[in-house]
Design a protein around this motif. Structure first.
Motif, PDB file in Angstrom:
ATOM      1  N   GLY A 101     -50.679  -4.039  -5.996  1.00 30.16           N
ATOM      2  CA  GLY A 101     -51.199  -5.234  -6.664  1.00 30.16           C
ATOM      3  C   GLY A 101     -50.751  -5.302  -8.108  1.00 30.16           C
ATOM      4  O   GLY A 101     -50.331  -4.302  -8.705  1.00 30.16           O
ATOM      5  N   LEU A 102     -50.852  -6.502  -8.661  1.00 31.64           N
ATOM      6  CA  LEU A 102     -50.370  -6.728 -10.027  1.00 31.64           C
ATOM      7  C   LEU A 102     -51.132  -7.890 -10.644  1.00 31.64           C
ATOM      8  O   LEU A 102     -51.503  -8.845  -9.959  1.00 31.64           O
ATOM      9  N   MET A 103     -51.398  -7.798 -11.938  1.00 34.49           N
ATOM     10  CA  MET A 103     -51.928  -8.952 -12.662  1.00 34.49           C
ATOM     11  C   MET A 103     -51.485  -8.867 -14.117  1.00 34.49           C
ATOM     12  O   MET A 103     -51.200  -7.789 -14.635  1.00 34.49           O
ATOM     13  N   GLN A 104     -51.435 -10.038 -14.747  1.00 39.55           N
ATOM     14  CA  GLN A 104     -51.099 -10.086 -16.168  1.00 39.55           C
ATOM     15  C   GLN A 104     -52.150 -10.901 -16.905  1.00 39.55           C
ATOM     16  O   GLN A 104     -52.529 -11.991 -16.456  1.00 39.55           O
ATOM     17  N   LEU A 105     -52.632 -10.362 -17.999  1.00 40.91           N
ATOM     18  CA  LEU A 105     -53.613 -11.032 -18.842  1.00 40.91           C
ATOM     19  C   LEU A 105     -52.953 -11.501 -20.128  1.00 40.91           C
ATOM     20  O   LEU A 105     -51.986 -10.893 -20.601  1.00 40.91           O
ATOM     21  N   LYS A 106     -53.497 -12.563 -20.694  1.00 43.23           N
ATOM     22  CA  LYS A 106     -53.030 -13.030 -21.996  1.00 43.23           C
ATOM     23  C   LYS A 106     -54.241 -13.349 -22.858  1.00 43.23           C
ATOM     24  O   LYS A 106     -55.230 -13.910 -22.378  1.00 43.23           O
ATOM     25  N   PHE A 133     -37.087 -23.652 -12.533  1.00 39.56           N
ATOM     26  CA  PHE A 133     -37.856 -22.405 -12.554  1.00 39.56           C
ATOM     27  C   PHE A 133     -38.578 -22.246 -13.892  1.00 39.56           C
ATOM     28  O   PHE A 133     -39.730 -21.820 -13.948  1.00 39.56           O
ATOM     29  N   SER A 134     -37.912 -22.615 -14.973  1.00 38.54           N
ATOM     30  CA  SER A 134     -38.529 -22.523 -16.297  1.00 38.54           C
ATOM     31  C   SER A 134     -39.694 -23.500 -16.428  1.00 38.54           C
ATOM     32  O   SER A 134     -40.721 -23.180 -17.033  1.00 38.54           O
ATOM     33  N   CYS A 135     -39.554 -24.679 -15.849  1.00 41.65           N
ATOM     34  CA  CYS A 135     -40.635 -25.670 -15.892  1.00 41.65           C
ATOM     35  C   CYS A 135     -41.857 -25.180 -15.131  1.00 41.65           C
ATOM     36  O   CYS A 135     -42.996 -25.499 -15.497  1.00 41.65           O
ATOM     37  N   LEU A 136     -41.637 -24.401 -14.087  1.00 43.13           N
ATOM     38  CA  LEU A 136     -42.757 -23.844 -13.328  1.00 43.13           C
ATOM     39  C   LEU A 136     -43.644 -23.008 -14.225  1.00 43.13           C
ATOM     40  O   LEU A 136     -44.875 -23.072 -14.150  1.00 43.13           O
ATOM     41  N   GLY A 137     -43.028 -22.237 -15.123  1.00 42.99           N
ATOM     42  CA  GLY A 137     -43.813 -21.433 -16.055  1.00 42.99           C
ATOM     43  C   GLY A 137     -44.584 -22.293 -17.036  1.00 42.99           C
ATOM     44  O   GLY A 137     -45.713 -21.965 -17.410  1.00 42.99           O
ATOM     45  N   LEU A 138     -44.006 -23.420 -17.429  1.00 44.50           N
ATOM     46  CA  LEU A 138     -44.669 -24.291 -18.394  1.00 44.50           C
ATOM     47  C   LEU A 138     -45.926 -24.923 -17.822  1.00 44.50           C
ATOM     48  O   LEU A 138     -46.882 -25.200 -18.551  1.00 44.50           O
ATOM     49  N   VAL A 139     -45.940 -25.151 -16.498  1.00 43.11           N
ATOM     50  CA  VAL A 139     -47.107 -25.774 -15.866  1.00 43.11           C
ATOM     51  C   VAL A 139     -48.342 -24.915 -16.058  1.00 43.11           C
ATOM     52  O   VAL A 139     -49.447 -25.407 -16.284  1.00 43.11           O
ATOM     53  N   PHE A 140     -48.176 -23.592 -15.982  1.00 45.25           N
ATOM     54  CA  PHE A 140     -49.311 -22.683 -16.042  1.00 45.25           C
ATOM     55  C   PHE A 140     -49.452 -21.988 -17.389  1.00 45.25           C
ATOM     56  O   PHE A 140     -50.368 -21.198 -17.590  1.00 45.25           O
ATOM     57  N   GLY A 142     -49.441 -21.779 -21.802  1.00 45.73           N
ATOM     58  CA  GLY A 142     -50.035 -22.505 -22.921  1.00 45.73           C
ATOM     59  C   GLY A 142     -50.698 -21.526 -23.864  1.00 45.73           C
ATOM     60  O   GLY A 142     -50.805 -20.329 -23.585  1.00 45.73           O
ATOM     61  N   ASP A 143     -51.133 -22.028 -24.996  1.00 48.40           N
ATOM     62  CA  ASP A 143     -51.808 -21.183 -25.970  1.00 48.40           C
ATOM     63  C   ASP A 143     -53.186 -20.786 -25.463  1.00 48.40           C
ATOM     64  O   ASP A 143     -53.920 -21.609 -24.906  1.00 48.40           O
ATOM     65  N   VAL A 144     -53.543 -19.538 -25.659  1.00 53.78           N
ATOM     66  CA  VAL A 144     -54.855 -19.041 -25.266  1.00 53.78           C
ATOM     67  C   VAL A 144     -55.786 -19.149 -26.466  1.00 53.78           C
ATOM     68  O   VAL A 144     -55.473 -18.665 -27.552  1.00 53.78           O
ATOM     69  N   GLY A 145     -56.916 -19.778 -26.266  1.00 56.02           N
ATOM     70  CA  GLY A 145     -57.853 -19.993 -27.357  1.00 56.02           C
ATOM     71  C   GLY A 145     -58.508 -18.716 -27.850  1.00 56.02           C
ATOM     72  O   GLY A 145     -58.569 -17.709 -27.136  1.00 56.02           O
ATOM     73  N   LEU A 146     -58.999 -18.746 -29.066  1.00 53.71           N
ATOM     74  CA  LEU A 146     -59.693 -17.607 -29.647  1.00 53.71           C
ATOM     75  C   LEU A 146     -60.941 -17.287 -28.828  1.00 53.71           C
ATOM     76  O   LEU A 146     -61.715 -18.184 -28.476  1.00 53.71           O
ATOM     77  N   GLY A 147     -61.126 -16.016 -28.502  1.00 52.29           N
ATOM     78  CA  GLY A 147     -62.292 -15.606 -27.723  1.00 52.29           C
ATOM     79  C   GLY A 147     -62.154 -15.834 -26.234  1.00 52.29           C
ATOM     80  O   GLY A 147     -63.131 -15.739 -25.493  1.00 52.29           O
ATOM     81  N   LYS A 148     -60.927 -16.133 -25.792  1.00 49.87           N
ATOM     82  CA  LYS A 148     -60.697 -16.373 -24.368  1.00 49.87           C
ATOM     83  C   LYS A 148     -59.638 -15.424 -23.817  1.00 49.87           C
ATOM     84  O   LYS A 148     -58.787 -14.921 -24.558  1.00 49.87           O
ATOM     85  N   CYS A 149     -59.704 -15.199 -22.517  1.00 52.10           N
ATOM     86  CA  CYS A 149     -58.710 -14.392 -21.809  1.00 52.10           C
ATOM     87  C   CYS A 149     -58.162 -15.237 -20.667  1.00 52.10           C
ATOM     88  O   CYS A 149     -58.925 -15.832 -19.900  1.00 52.10           O
ATOM     89  N   TYR A 150     -56.848 -15.308 -20.566  1.00 52.36           N
ATOM     90  CA  TYR A 150     -56.202 -16.075 -19.495  1.00 52.36           C
ATOM     91  C   TYR A 150     -55.640 -15.116 -18.466  1.00 52.36           C
ATOM     92  O   TYR A 150     -54.847 -14.234 -18.794  1.00 52.36           O
ATOM     93  N   LEU A 151     -56.059 -15.280 -17.215  1.00 57.63           N
ATOM     94  CA  LEU A 151     -55.512 -14.494 -16.116  1.00 57.63           C
ATOM     95  C   LEU A 151     -54.253 -15.214 -15.640  1.00 57.63           C
ATOM     96  O   LEU A 151     -54.313 -16.149 -14.843  1.00 57.63           O
ATOM     97  N   ASP A 152     -53.122 -14.797 -16.171  1.00 57.30           N
ATOM     98  CA  ASP A 152     -51.852 -15.497 -15.949  1.00 57.30           C
ATOM     99  C   ASP A 152     -51.462 -15.478 -14.475  1.00 57.30           C
ATOM    100  O   ASP A 152     -51.091 -16.505 -13.913  1.00 57.30           O
ATOM    101  N   HIS A 153     -51.508 -14.307 -13.849  1.00 55.86           N
ATOM    102  CA  HIS A 153     -51.272 -14.232 -12.417  1.00 55.86           C
ATOM    103  C   HIS A 153     -51.854 -12.941 -11.864  1.00 55.86           C
ATOM    104  O   HIS A 153     -52.008 -11.952 -12.574  1.00 55.86           O
TER     105      HIS A 153
END
Length: 238
Positions: A101-106, A133-140, A142-153
């Motif tokens: 398994g794999l995940m990335q946080l931002k 392929f590059s546009c696919l990354g742009l869909v998901f 973006g900037d992560v707000g202060l005090g937030k964690c984004y589960l990228d994948h």
């Protein structure tokens, strides 16, 4: 059962304070352990191949099935030589010592923790497929707000489905977020993705929906709809 009825029937996981408890997966949980991705050929190839297989439909929609092996080679190569933050934010789940398994946080300020080699991807995919392929990354992305964690994948190999790997990864994501005093963790998921049920059981709820249109449809194809889900986190650590 409607989505609303199903959603209301779920008993979400209650956020637990971190305190001095070890990070989930630091020691085996039903055979599952979590570690950071390493800058090695073995880890790079594992991560590249797993991501392509896990998101096969979306990626093939952009680059074609024929180019999936080339995409895996590019993603594997791109996992080498990144900044330390890239490896710290990318976590590998092992089941009985085997990566599955794999995940990335931002976090806030993490938008550019990984860099892409445009020459490599263009040589592998060609110009037009590289743009899609590059546009696919742009869909998901973006900037992560202060005090937030984004589960990228987050993805789990088919061989390990039903073994609790996804839950341990999600628990670890919340732990990492709380360690950085985040009050919210969030993600995006296709409305047809069965993993949404796991997110709901974990306490995530839908905050909005991105409907099929323009770049979104072009990048992910039908059904072209994404649920934006989030979970509030308790950061009151005793």
């Amino acid at each position: 059962m409607s989505y609303e009825q199903y959603n209301n029937s779920i008993s979400p996981v209650t956020s637990q304070p971190v305190g001095n408890s070890p990070a989930p997966g630091a020691t085996p949980i039903n055979g599952v352990t979590i570690r950071t991705l390493q800058d090695t050929t073995t880890d790079a190839e594992f991560a590249g191949k797993l991501v392509v297989e896990a998101f096969r439909g979306k990626i093939a929609h952009n680059v074609t099935e024929q180019k999936l092996p080339a995409t895996a080679r590019y993603m594997s190569a791109n996992n080498r030589g990144q900044a330390p933050a890239f490896y710290q934010r990318t976590l590998v789940a092992e089941l009985e010592g085997v990566p599955v398994g794999l995940m990335q946080l931002k976090f806030h300020g993490d938008k550019n923790i990984n860099t892409a080699d445009d020459d490599i991807i263009t040589s592998e995919l060609g110009c037009w497929r590289t743009i899609r392929f590059s546009c696919l990354g742009l869909v998901f992305d973006g900037d992560v707000g202060l005090g937030k964690c984004y589960l990228d994948h987050i993805c789990v190999d088919d061989s390990a489905r039903g073994r609790g790997v996804g839950k341990v990864l999600l628990d670890r994501a919340e732990y990492e977020a709380r360690q950085r005093q985040c009050h919210t963790i969030y993600l995006g998921v296709l409305t047809t993705n069965r993993a949404m049920r796991l997110y709901e059981r974990q306490g995530y709820h839908v905050t909005s929906t991105s409907s099929m249109c323009g770049c979104l449809y072009c990048c992910i194809g039908p059904p072209g709809k994404i649920y934006h889900m989030e979970k509030p986190l308790s950061t009151n650590v005793p």
